[in-house]
Write a protein that holds these residues in place. Structure first.
Motif, PDB file in Angstrom:
ATOM      1  N   VAL A   1      -5.110  -0.093  -4.626  1.00  0.00           N
ATOM      2  CA  VAL A   1      -5.262   1.424  -5.079  1.00  0.00           C
ATOM      3  C   VAL A   1      -6.406   2.042  -4.333  1.00  0.00           C
ATOM      4  O   VAL A   1      -6.198   3.080  -3.919  1.00  0.00           O
ATOM      5  CB  VAL A   1      -5.480   1.314  -6.448  1.00  0.00           C
ATOM      6  CG1 VAL A   1      -5.882   2.573  -6.888  1.00  0.00           C
ATOM      7  CG2 VAL A   1      -4.214   0.934  -7.220  1.00  0.00           C
ATOM      8  N   HIS A   2      -7.379   1.341  -4.400  1.00  0.00           N
ATOM      9  CA  HIS A   2      -8.683   1.979  -3.715  1.00  0.00           C
ATOM     10  C   HIS A   2      -8.582   2.280  -2.152  1.00  0.00           C
ATOM     11  O   HIS A   2      -9.077   3.248  -1.660  1.00  0.00           O
ATOM     12  CB  HIS A   2     -10.054   1.083  -4.100  1.00  0.00           C
ATOM     13  CG  HIS A   2     -10.553   1.554  -5.441  1.00  0.00           C
ATOM     14  ND1 HIS A   2     -11.493   2.564  -5.572  1.00  0.00           N
ATOM     15  CD2 HIS A   2     -10.325   0.924  -6.558  1.00  0.00           C
ATOM     16  CE1 HIS A   2     -11.671   2.749  -6.906  1.00  0.00           C
ATOM     17  NE2 HIS A   2     -10.928   1.654  -7.618  1.00  0.00           N
ATOM     18  N   ALA A   3      -7.920   1.361  -1.466  1.00  0.00           N
ATOM     19  CA  ALA A   3      -7.450   1.617  -0.053  1.00  0.00           C
ATOM     20  C   ALA A   3      -6.824   2.861   0.223  1.00  0.00           C
ATOM     21  O   ALA A   3      -6.815   3.627   1.056  1.00  0.00           O
ATOM     22  CB  ALA A   3      -6.747   0.220   0.494  1.00  0.00           C
TER      23      ALA A   3
ATOM     24  N   GLU B   1      -4.808  -8.395  -6.686  1.00  0.00           N
ATOM     25  CA  GLU B   1      -5.060  -7.300  -5.507  1.00  0.00           C
ATOM     26  C   GLU B   1      -4.734  -5.852  -5.827  1.00  0.00           C
ATOM     27  O   GLU B   1      -4.924  -5.269  -4.803  1.00  0.00           O
ATOM     28  CB  GLU B   1      -3.913  -7.959  -4.542  1.00  0.00           C
ATOM     29  CG  GLU B   1      -4.288  -9.353  -3.957  1.00  0.00           C
ATOM     30  CD  GLU B   1      -3.205  -9.822  -2.978  1.00  0.00           C
ATOM     31  OE1 GLU B   1      -2.605  -9.063  -2.413  1.00  0.00           O
ATOM     32  OE2 GLU B   1      -3.313 -10.997  -2.548  1.00  0.00           O
ATOM     33  N   THR B   2      -4.151  -5.533  -6.981  1.00  0.00           N
ATOM     34  CA  THR B   2      -4.120  -3.990  -7.201  1.00  0.00           C
ATOM     35  C   THR B   2      -4.999  -3.377  -7.013  1.00  0.00           C
ATOM     36  O   THR B   2      -4.996  -2.268  -6.532  1.00  0.00           O
ATOM     37  CB  THR B   2      -3.460  -3.925  -8.629  1.00  0.00           C
ATOM     38  OG1 THR B   2      -2.154  -4.935  -8.690  1.00  0.00           O
ATOM     39  CG2 THR B   2      -2.980  -2.577  -8.878  1.00  0.00           C
TER      40      THR B   2
ATOM     41  N   LEU C   1       0.858  -1.158   0.126  1.00  0.00           N
ATOM     42  CA  LEU C   1       0.085   0.048   0.045  1.00  0.00           C
ATOM     43  C   LEU C   1       0.897   1.171   0.071  1.00  0.00           C
ATOM     44  O   LEU C   1       0.709   2.271  -0.849  1.00  0.00           O
ATOM     45  CB  LEU C   1      -0.809   0.019   1.167  1.00  0.00           C
ATOM     46  CG  LEU C   1      -2.064   1.156   1.160  1.00  0.00           C
ATOM     47  CD1 LEU C   1      -3.177   0.708   1.882  1.00  0.00           C
ATOM     48  CD2 LEU C   1      -1.316   2.276   2.067  1.00  0.00           C
ATOM     49  N   ALA C   2       1.932   1.286   0.915  1.00  0.00           N
ATOM     50  CA  ALA C   2       2.839   2.446   0.986  1.00  0.00           C
ATOM     51  C   ALA C   2       3.400   2.736  -0.279  1.00  0.00           C
ATOM     52  O   ALA C   2       3.585   3.806  -0.797  1.00  0.00           O
ATOM     53  CB  ALA C   2       3.896   2.119   1.984  1.00  0.00           C
ATOM     54  N   ALA C   3       3.851   1.354  -1.054  1.00  0.00           N
ATOM     55  CA  ALA C   3       4.388   1.773  -2.382  1.00  0.00           C
ATOM     56  C   ALA C   3       3.608   2.679  -3.503  1.00  0.00           C
ATOM     57  O   ALA C   3       4.168   2.813  -4.257  1.00  0.00           O
ATOM     58  CB  ALA C   3       4.872   0.369  -2.896  1.00  0.00           C
ATOM     59  N   HIS C   4       2.345   2.844  -3.278  1.00  0.00           N
ATOM     60  CA  HIS C   4       1.634   3.348  -4.409  1.00  0.00           C
ATOM     61  C   HIS C   4       1.463   4.889  -3.931  1.00  0.00           C
ATOM     62  O   HIS C   4       0.960   5.541  -4.809  1.00  0.00           O
ATOM     63  CB  HIS C   4       0.076   2.975  -4.233  1.00  0.00           C
ATOM     64  CG  HIS C   4       0.226   1.536  -4.915  1.00  0.00           C
ATOM     65  ND1 HIS C   4       0.572   0.198  -4.637  1.00  0.00           N
ATOM     66  CD2 HIS C   4      -0.273   1.269  -6.499  1.00  0.00           C
ATOM     67  CE1 HIS C   4       0.615  -0.675  -5.321  1.00  0.00           C
ATOM     68  NE2 HIS C   4      -0.102  -0.326  -6.620  1.00  0.00           N
TER      69      HIS C   4
ATOM     70  N   ARG D   1       8.809   0.698  -6.135  1.00  0.00           N
ATOM     71  CA  ARG D   1       8.630  -0.063  -7.452  1.00  0.00           C
ATOM     72  C   ARG D   1       8.669  -1.600  -7.416  1.00  0.00           C
ATOM     73  O   ARG D   1       7.864  -2.241  -7.884  1.00  0.00           O
ATOM     74  CB  ARG D   1       9.598   0.458  -8.537  1.00  0.00           C
ATOM     75  CG  ARG D   1       9.605  -0.086  -9.825  1.00  0.00           C
ATOM     76  CD  ARG D   1      10.127   1.002 -10.781  1.00  0.00           C
ATOM     77  NE  ARG D   1       9.801   0.225 -12.289  1.00  0.00           N
ATOM     78  CZ  ARG D   1      10.683   0.934 -13.308  1.00  0.00           C
ATOM     79  NH1 ARG D   1      11.127   2.053 -13.266  1.00  0.00           N
ATOM     80  NH2 ARG D   1      10.342   0.211 -14.528  1.00  0.00           N
ATOM     81  N   ALA D   2       9.812  -1.853  -6.568  1.00  0.00           N
ATOM     82  CA  ALA D   2       9.918  -3.445  -6.242  1.00  0.00           C
ATOM     83  C   ALA D   2       8.735  -3.766  -5.589  1.00  0.00           C
ATOM     84  O   ALA D   2       8.164  -4.883  -6.041  1.00  0.00           O
ATOM     85  CB  ALA D   2      11.298  -3.783  -5.511  1.00  0.00           C
ATOM     86  N   ALA D   3       8.222  -3.323  -4.586  1.00  0.00           N
ATOM     87  CA  ALA D   3       7.052  -3.992  -4.124  1.00  0.00           C
ATOM     88  C   ALA D   3       5.827  -3.762  -4.940  1.00  0.00           C
ATOM     89  O   ALA D   3       5.141  -4.734  -4.808  1.00  0.00           O
ATOM     90  CB  ALA D   3       6.680  -2.638  -2.629  1.00  0.00           C
ATOM     91  N   ARG D   4       5.584  -2.720  -5.583  1.00  0.00           N
ATOM     92  CA  ARG D   4       4.460  -2.893  -6.531  1.00  0.00           C
ATOM     93  C   ARG D   4       4.594  -3.929  -7.573  1.00  0.00           C
ATOM     94  O   ARG D   4       3.510  -4.344  -7.880  1.00  0.00           O
ATOM     95  CB  ARG D   4       4.299  -1.242  -7.112  1.00  0.00           C
ATOM     96  CG  ARG D   4       3.980  -0.221  -6.590  1.00  0.00           C
ATOM     97  CD  ARG D   4       3.712   0.935  -7.394  1.00  0.00           C
ATOM     98  NE  ARG D   4       4.824   1.382  -8.223  1.00  0.00           N
ATOM     99  CZ  ARG D   4       5.582   2.201  -8.031  1.00  0.00           C
ATOM    100  NH1 ARG D   4       5.839   2.870  -6.784  1.00  0.00           N
ATOM    101  NH2 ARG D   4       6.468   2.554  -8.927  1.00  0.00           N
ATOM    102  N   GLU D   5       5.772  -4.334  -7.670  1.00  0.00           N
ATOM    103  CA  GLU D   5       5.717  -5.280  -9.060  1.00  0.00           C
ATOM    104  C   GLU D   5       5.716  -6.762  -8.304  1.00  0.00           C
ATOM    105  O   GLU D   5       5.484  -7.841  -9.000  1.00  0.00           O
ATOM    106  CB  GLU D   5       7.218  -5.137  -9.866  1.00  0.00           C
ATOM    107  CG  GLU D   5       7.256  -3.947 -10.622  1.00  0.00           C
ATOM    108  CD  GLU D   5       8.576  -3.713 -11.330  1.00  0.00           C
ATOM    109  OE1 GLU D   5       9.392  -4.756 -11.205  1.00  0.00           O
ATOM    110  OE2 GLU D   5       8.795  -2.724 -12.026  1.00  0.00           O
ATOM    111  N   THR D   6       5.683  -6.645  -7.152  1.00  0.00           N
ATOM    112  CA  THR D   6       5.071  -8.033  -6.520  1.00  0.00           C
ATOM    113  C   THR D   6       3.501  -8.284  -6.049  1.00  0.00           C
ATOM    114  O   THR D   6       3.259  -9.203  -5.661  1.00  0.00           O
ATOM    115  CB  THR D   6       5.928  -8.250  -5.218  1.00  0.00           C
ATOM    116  OG1 THR D   6       5.585  -7.370  -4.092  1.00  0.00           O
ATOM    117  CG2 THR D   6       7.346  -7.980  -5.509  1.00  0.00           C
TER     118      THR D   6
END
Length: 718
Positions: free
Chosen positions: A450-452, A445-446, A362-365, A435-440
């Motif tokens: 994003v909405h959270a 679940e994306t 979540l933080a990665a977004h 970016r590494a976290a988002r790519e996992t």
């Protein structure tokens, strides 16, 4: 008008030291600034002669100006004692940067403490070059003739015990008999505390701090010993017992550029360092590990900085493809993504268990530069963490306290940085870690992630932005970052409210040009994703027209306002609040264009309709009455304008309060009306009061404050 809507002196002759291994260190250079031949690793099992002036197996290394007495004891000469080397010190990477600023800080800490801990705190964990800095000190100690050098890969406590047990046998520590590894390791620690020989112990990648506590070397009696440790952890366990924590961050911009230049020059490819090099090192976050992988890719494929930057920032690109471990000649041996998130598995099994992964995703977004930690107390975040907890059997919903504990857990493992005293940007993480976290994140679940994040930003958006200007700046930046990562997800099922809050914030802050650009993008997205009559389209067009109007582009505003009014009359009827808003906005655009008569006709109708449908004290009714008074004033009907504005100001103060923006606006409008009818004293007094309120509530640089200040100065000299 209101509108709807680095060394001590060595011996006299240079030390000559030989090291075993494939590559020789370049002659005549300080060990901390030189590179071992690419791809080599030096096994320090033993050195077979005296420290300085002798010969040993391997090529000769001529060391100048190295630190010797920092590690050698000051005792009188005695029998020759063989130096002890345990473990494998990594070679210095190609184009190793000495980082003098950091080394100076480390050396200052050395002067103040018996031991020094190298730990990365600010840049989010792996890849910042902690091990390389420790290796530089180890090579320097080796060149300086340190008697005992132990390098431990310390990720597991068992590795520390094994290395110490070996060292105990090599140094002949009393009590070390080779029967019990832990007993031998303890004997080595006891020997370190009393020996007069110089020693350096490096604990690299110390991970299990809890299990390693008994294996920290104790501060020696003299000044002949030193410990260096590298760790991702940054909690209380790394401090105490004379240990000093030194934060290791990323390269400076100059260091990053020098690194690329040296790599490319050594590869006979200086042309790769083109005019986009600065942008590239910033895109890579000046992270040493990422720069190493990127440079290898660029050299192998003959891709310059400009072309690589385009690939790196492309929406479809992934770190595994652009920063591949196989391309890297420095032998880091794993993907950047793996290095950046190496501590995540360990964090997942700490309390609160199962929350580290969804929390960092979540933080990665959000904006790497930081977001408020109040985000983590929102219902949107706690519900998201409850639904995406990675351990089975956990019962009950995640609480705000548990969410904050997950945040602190990620901080302790250097996966992000949490500084609660920085209220608006309390949570930061390196852009590449993000970016590494988002790519996992699994594709399934994306959307929820994003909405959270969007719901949490919306939940902490201040109701009255003028009371929290710094916060709204940060929220807008985080919304922009989120929207960029989310693609179209924030438009399903409808346009998310945070998108509209960001645009309105730009208008209310007086950033009209930025507001126009923003609403143009939002309107284009709405038209692409929604039908022509969808409410999102009408709303974005209304806000775009308002931005045009505020930016002085009234012709464009009128075209949109007329279209929106026609659409809302057709879809909702004459008395619907949306229709009344559209009609009032059109009147405001006519007023801005100088078509005052037409504005008055519409405003008379809107006022009557709002009084009938909403009541005399509804905020929309008050706003319409204020707009009508402003139109009277512009039409020369100053007496009527002053009378109506007196009522408007009284109503605003009673209904909305003295600090509401509409109250400030009505006060300013009444002051202007007083001035027009010759009531100059009352005009100046009222406007001075409005100016003081604007400075207090909006700040000295807000357009409304500046306008009021200019008018007060002009009136005083008139």
């Amino acid at each position: 008008m209101p509108v709807d809507g680095a060394a001590a002196a060595g011996p006299s002759s240079p030390a000559r030291v030989r090291v075993s291994g494939e590559g020789a260190v370049g002659a005549g250079r300080d060990i901390s600034h030189s590179a071992v031949g690419e791809g080599s690793r030096v096994e320090h099992t033993e050195v077979t002669n005296q420290v300085a002036g002798g010969t040993v197996h391997g090529d000769v290394y001529q060391a100048e100006n190295v630190t010797v007495n920092q590690y050698l004891p000051s005792s009188a000469p005695g029998p020759v004692v063989r130096p002890v080397r345990v473990g494998t010190v990594p070679p210095l990477a190609s184009a190793f940067q000495p980082r003098p600023g950091l080394r100076e800080e480390i050396d200052r800490a050395r002067e103040r403490h018996a031991t020094v801990v190298l730990t990365q705190v600010l840049s989010g964990g792996g890849g910042v070059g902690k091990s390389q800095l420790a290796a530089a000190y180890a090579w320097q100690a080796h060149a300086g003739g340190v008697a005992v050098l132990v390098w431990v890969n310390a990720a597991e406590s068992a590795q520390i015990v094994a290395a110490y047990a070996t060292a105990a046998q090599r140094v002949g520590a009393p009590g070390a008999d080779g029967q019990d590894a832990e007993d031998d390791a303890g004997a080595f620690l006891d020997w370190l505390a009393v020996t007069e020989r110089s020693w350096l112990v490096v604990l690299d990648d110390l991970t299990d701090l809890e299990g390693a506590q008994r294996w920290w070397p104790r501060p020696p009696v003299g000044s002949n010993g030193r410990v260096l440790a590298t760790t991702r952890r940054r909690d209380a366990l790394v401090t105490g017992s004379g240990r000093a924590v030194v934060d290791i961050g990323t390269y400076t911009r100059t260091e990053a550029l020098e690194y690329l230049g040296e790599r490319f020059t050594a590869a006979d490819a200086p042309h790769l360092l083109d005019d986009q090099a600065e942008d590239l090192v910033e895109a890579l976050g000046r992270l040493p590990l990422a720069l190493a992988h990127a440079a290898a890719y660029m050299i192998n494929d003959d891709v310059g900085c400009t072309a690589y930057l385009g690939l790196f920032t492309g929406r479809a690109s992934r770190l595994a493809a652009l920063l591949p471990p196989g391309a890297d000649t420095d032998g880091y041996g794993r993907q950047v993504t793996t290095s950046l998130l190496l501590a995540l598995d360990a964090a997942e099994h700490r309390e609160p268990a199962g929350l580290a992964t969804p929390a960092i995703r979540l933080a990665a977004h959000l904006d790497p530069a930081g977001h408020p930690d109040t985000v983590w107390a929102t219902e949107a975040v706690t519900q998201y963490l409850t639904a995406h907890r990675t351990v089975s059997g956990a019962s009950g919903p995640v609480t705000a306290d548990q969410a904050r504990a997950a945040l602190r857990l990620l901080h302790h493992y250097a996966l992000l940085t949490h500084t609660p005293h920085d209220s608006n940007r309390a949570v930061r993480l390196h852009a590449l870690t993000a970016r590494a976290a988002r790519e996992t994140v699994p594709d399934s679940e994306t959307p929820a992630t994003v909405h959270a994040a969007a719901d949490a930003l919306q939940a902490i958006w201040p109701e009255h932005e003028h009371t929290a200007r710094d916060l709204t700046v940060v929220l807008r930046a985080n919304t922009d970052t989120l929207a960029d990562h989310a693609g179209d997800l924030l438009w399903h099922p409808d346009g998310h409210p945070v998108l509209f809050a960001t645009g309105r914030s730009l208008n209310s802050t007086g950033l009209f040009g930025a507001a126009v650009s923003y609403w143009q993008r939002v309107a284009a997205a709405a038209e692409r994703l929604r039908g022509v009559d969808h409410p999102d389209i009408l709303l974005t067009r209304t806000n775009l027209a308002h931005s045009y109007r505020q930016a002085g582009r009234t012709g464009e505003a009128i075209v949109i306002d007329e279209r929106v009014l026609a659409d809302r009359e057709r879809l909702f009827g004459d008395d619907h609040p949306h229709t009344l808003n559209a009609r009032a906005n059109l009147a405001a655009s006519y007023w801005r264009a100088g078509r005052t008569g037409e504005a008055i006709v519409i405003e008379d109708r809107v006022l009557a309709d709002r009084e009938r449908l909403l009541g005399h004290d509804h905020p929309d009714t008050l706003r319409t009455r204020a707009n009508l008074a402003a139109s009277y004033w512009q039409a020369g009907r100053t007496g009527e304008a002053a009378g109506l504005l007196e009522r408007v100001l009284a109503d605003h103060e009673r209904v909305l309060g003295h600090d509401h923006p509409d109250t400030l606006a009505s006060g300013a409008n009444l002051a202007v009306s007083y001035w027009q009818v010759g009531r100059t004293g009352e005009a100046i007094g009222l406007l001075e009061r409005v100016l003081a309120d604007c400075e207090r509530l909006l700040g000295h640089d807000h357009p409304d404050t500046l306008a009021a200040a200019t008018r007060v100065r002009r009136w005083r000299i008139s």
